[in-house]
Design an enzyme around this catalytic site. Structure first.
Site, PDB file in Angstrom:
ATOM      1  N   TYR A 112     -11.134   9.985   2.395  1.00  9.47           N
ATOM      2  CA  TYR A 112     -10.014   9.045   2.315  1.00  9.47           C
ATOM      3  C   TYR A 112      -8.704   9.743   2.661  1.00  9.47           C
ATOM      4  O   TYR A 112      -7.917   9.273   3.496  1.00  9.47           O
ATOM      5  CB  TYR A 112      -9.950   8.438   0.916  1.00  9.47           C
ATOM      6  CG  TYR A 112      -8.679   7.665   0.624  1.00  9.47           C
ATOM      7  CD1 TYR A 112      -8.422   6.444   1.231  1.00  9.47           C
ATOM      8  CD2 TYR A 112      -7.726   8.170  -0.269  1.00  9.47           C
ATOM      9  CE1 TYR A 112      -7.253   5.741   0.965  1.00  9.47           C
ATOM     10  CE2 TYR A 112      -6.569   7.480  -0.547  1.00  9.47           C
ATOM     11  CZ  TYR A 112      -6.333   6.266   0.077  1.00  9.47           C
ATOM     12  OH  TYR A 112      -5.172   5.578  -0.186  1.00  9.47           O
TER      13      TYR A 112
ATOM     14  N   PHE B  40      -3.576  -4.352  -5.025  1.00  4.28           N
ATOM     15  CA  PHE B  40      -2.938  -3.965  -6.281  1.00  4.28           C
ATOM     16  C   PHE B  40      -1.455  -3.651  -6.080  1.00  4.28           C
ATOM     17  O   PHE B  40      -0.582  -4.216  -6.744  1.00  4.28           O
ATOM     18  CB  PHE B  40      -3.673  -2.761  -6.877  1.00  4.28           C
ATOM     19  CG  PHE B  40      -3.001  -2.178  -8.091  1.00  4.28           C
ATOM     20  CD1 PHE B  40      -2.728  -2.969  -9.192  1.00  4.28           C
ATOM     21  CD2 PHE B  40      -2.639  -0.842  -8.127  1.00  4.28           C
ATOM     22  CE1 PHE B  40      -2.099  -2.441 -10.320  1.00  4.28           C
ATOM     23  CE2 PHE B  40      -2.017  -0.302  -9.237  1.00  4.28           C
ATOM     24  CZ  PHE B  40      -1.749  -1.099 -10.335  1.00  4.28           C
ATOM     25  N   VAL B  41      -1.148  -2.765  -5.146  1.00  6.77           N
ATOM     26  CA  VAL B  41       0.255  -2.449  -4.862  1.00  6.77           C
ATOM     27  C   VAL B  41       0.900  -3.566  -4.055  1.00  6.77           C
ATOM     28  O   VAL B  41       2.010  -4.014  -4.352  1.00  6.77           O
ATOM     29  CB  VAL B  41       0.370  -1.112  -4.110  1.00  6.77           C
ATOM     30  CG1 VAL B  41       1.819  -0.862  -3.665  1.00  6.77           C
ATOM     31  CG2 VAL B  41      -0.112   0.039  -4.991  1.00  6.77           C
TER      32      VAL B  41
ATOM     33  N   ALA C 179      -9.728   2.222   0.676  1.00  5.99           N
ATOM     34  CA  ALA C 179      -9.420   3.215  -0.352  1.00  5.99           C
ATOM     35  C   ALA C 179     -10.703   3.816  -0.915  1.00  5.99           C
ATOM     36  O   ALA C 179     -11.801   3.582  -0.402  1.00  5.99           O
ATOM     37  CB  ALA C 179      -8.583   2.576  -1.450  1.00  5.99           C
TER      38      ALA C 179
ATOM     39  N   ASP D 273     -10.092  -9.257   9.501  1.00  6.13           N
ATOM     40  CA  ASP D 273     -10.117  -7.805   9.670  1.00  6.13           C
ATOM     41  C   ASP D 273      -8.856  -7.365  10.405  1.00  6.13           C
ATOM     42  O   ASP D 273      -8.671  -7.663  11.586  1.00  6.13           O
ATOM     43  CB  ASP D 273     -11.361  -7.411  10.459  1.00  6.13           C
ATOM     44  CG  ASP D 273     -11.596  -5.904  10.454  1.00  6.13           C
ATOM     45  OD1 ASP D 273     -10.617  -5.163  10.286  1.00  6.13           O
ATOM     46  OD2 ASP D 273     -12.751  -5.492  10.635  1.00  6.13           O
TER      47      ASP D 273
ATOM     48  N   ILE E   3       3.435   1.241 -11.130  1.00  6.41           N
ATOM     49  CA  ILE E   3       3.523   0.277 -10.037  1.00  6.41           C
ATOM     50  C   ILE E   3       4.963  -0.169  -9.789  1.00  6.41           C
ATOM     51  O   ILE E   3       5.386  -0.324  -8.640  1.00  6.41           O
ATOM     52  CB  ILE E   3       2.600  -0.948 -10.324  1.00  6.41           C
ATOM     53  CG1 ILE E   3       2.567  -1.905  -9.141  1.00  6.41           C
ATOM     54  CG2 ILE E   3       3.025  -1.675 -11.596  1.00  6.41           C
ATOM     55  CD1 ILE E   3       1.790  -1.412  -7.970  1.00  6.41           C
TER      56      ILE E   3
ATOM     57  N   ALA F 152      -2.209  -1.930   3.369  1.00  8.25           N
ATOM     58  CA  ALA F 152      -3.649  -2.175   3.398  1.00  8.25           C
ATOM     59  C   ALA F 152      -4.377  -0.903   3.812  1.00  8.25           C
ATOM     60  O   ALA F 152      -3.890  -0.136   4.647  1.00  8.25           O
ATOM     61  CB  ALA F 152      -3.969  -3.300   4.375  1.00  8.25           C
TER      62      ALA F 152
END
Length: 313
Positions: A139, A12-13, A73, A50, A205, A70
């Site tokens: 997290y 997303f970011v 999340a 990965d 964003i 990355a």
């Protein structure tokens, strides 16, 4: 020209940042992701599987700045046997592996996208960058551990480290809590959130990516922790009304006192959900503004408009 590596370039970011860097005259960017999305082609976005096991030596030649966006999340319905261990594997061990490779390749600056959760998930006064960390969830704990490992590595090697802690990030097609909020309004469901007087900081964003880009080569960013935000705090009630207005829909809010909602959430075992909706989480971005000579370029109202104008295109 500054050469940049960006992980999470299809997230997303990361995807928004990758697009902006690709078209920036000062930067040359290589994006890395687990897999290249279907229908996307080009020589600057690469699938490396990965990241925790990836050998990036092929991509790191001549790189000046490494941006690590990355991460593993928040996952609402986690299916792994040991979520805490998996957060540690990806967000701590994986981050440190990438940073060590960056050091070996002579990368000058490592920008780590962390989380305001490192400071905590509720407050009675705005967080500042120098507050004692108080992560309350796995997290956030993994992000704090990664920050500590990176700080030690930077001190030992001389690689510059920049840490950015954003709160909830919103934008077109945002996942997570903002995406859930949008779906509630789309369905026209009456919500008992018309009398919430908390204060929460968010970051659009476009404001977040603008801040990250500022940190790429600003001399004062080296070895600093920055908090991100729009510079405008909203209550949950104000946010819902603003989102509904940007969507061109009614907000349908019922004014139920927060104390009643808190009690009901406790009885139903939903205290964490209630905390996000009813509690305050404010961020003081004064250090970010002053040290970087930075001002969020997009207002909350404009940021919300962009969410839905882009969605309709």
């Amino acid at each position: 020209m500054t050469k940049i590596i960006l992980t999470g370039a299809n997230g997303f970011v990361g995807s928004r940042l990758f697009s902006q860097l690709e078209h920036h005259p000062k930067f040359q960017v290589v994006g890395l992701c687990r897999r290249v999305p279907q229908g996307v082609s080009g020589s600057t976005l690469h699938a490396v599987g990965d990241l925790q096991q990836a050998d990036l030596s092929t991509f790191l030649t001549g790189v000046d700045v490494f941006i690590h966006s990355a991460a593993r999340a928040h996952i609402m319905r986690d299916e792994v046997a040991d979520p805490l261990a998996e957060y540690h594997r990806v967000n701590v061990e994986g981050t440190l592996s990438l940073a060590r490779q960056a050091v070996a390749a002579g990368v000058k600056r490592f920008i780590f996208i962390s989380s305001i959760g490192v400071n905590g998930n509720i407050n009675t006064r705005p967080f500042i960058a120098d507050d004692q960390p108080n992560p309350a969830e796995p997290y956030a704990q993994s992000k704090w551990e990664a920050e500590q490992c990176l700080t030690q590595l930077a001190a030992e090697t001389g690689m510059e480290l920049v840490i950015i802690r954003p709160p909830l990030v919103y934008g077109p097609f945002a996942p997570g809590n903002f995406g859930s909020l949008v779906r509630w309004i789309e369905k026209g469901v009456p919500l008992p959130l018309g009398a919430i007087h908390n204060k929460r900081t968010l970051v659009g964003i476009d404001n977040l990516t603008d801040l990250i880009i500022r940190c790429i080569d600003h001399p004062a960013a080296a070895n600093q922790v920055f908090l991100a935000g729009d510079g405008e705090d909203l209550s949950t009630t104000q946010l819902l009304r603003s989102v509904a207005k940007a969507m061109g829909r009614p907000s349908r809010l019922i004014p139920v006192p927060a104390v009643v909602l808190q009690l009901g959430a406790t009885v139903l075992g939903k205290k964490a959900v209630a905390q996000r909706l009813l509690g305050s989480l404010q961020v003081d971005i004064s250090k970010t503004r002053h040290l970087l000579d930075w001002t969020p370029p997009v207002s909350v109202d404009e940021g919300l408009k962009r969410c839905f104008s882009i969605s309709k295109d």
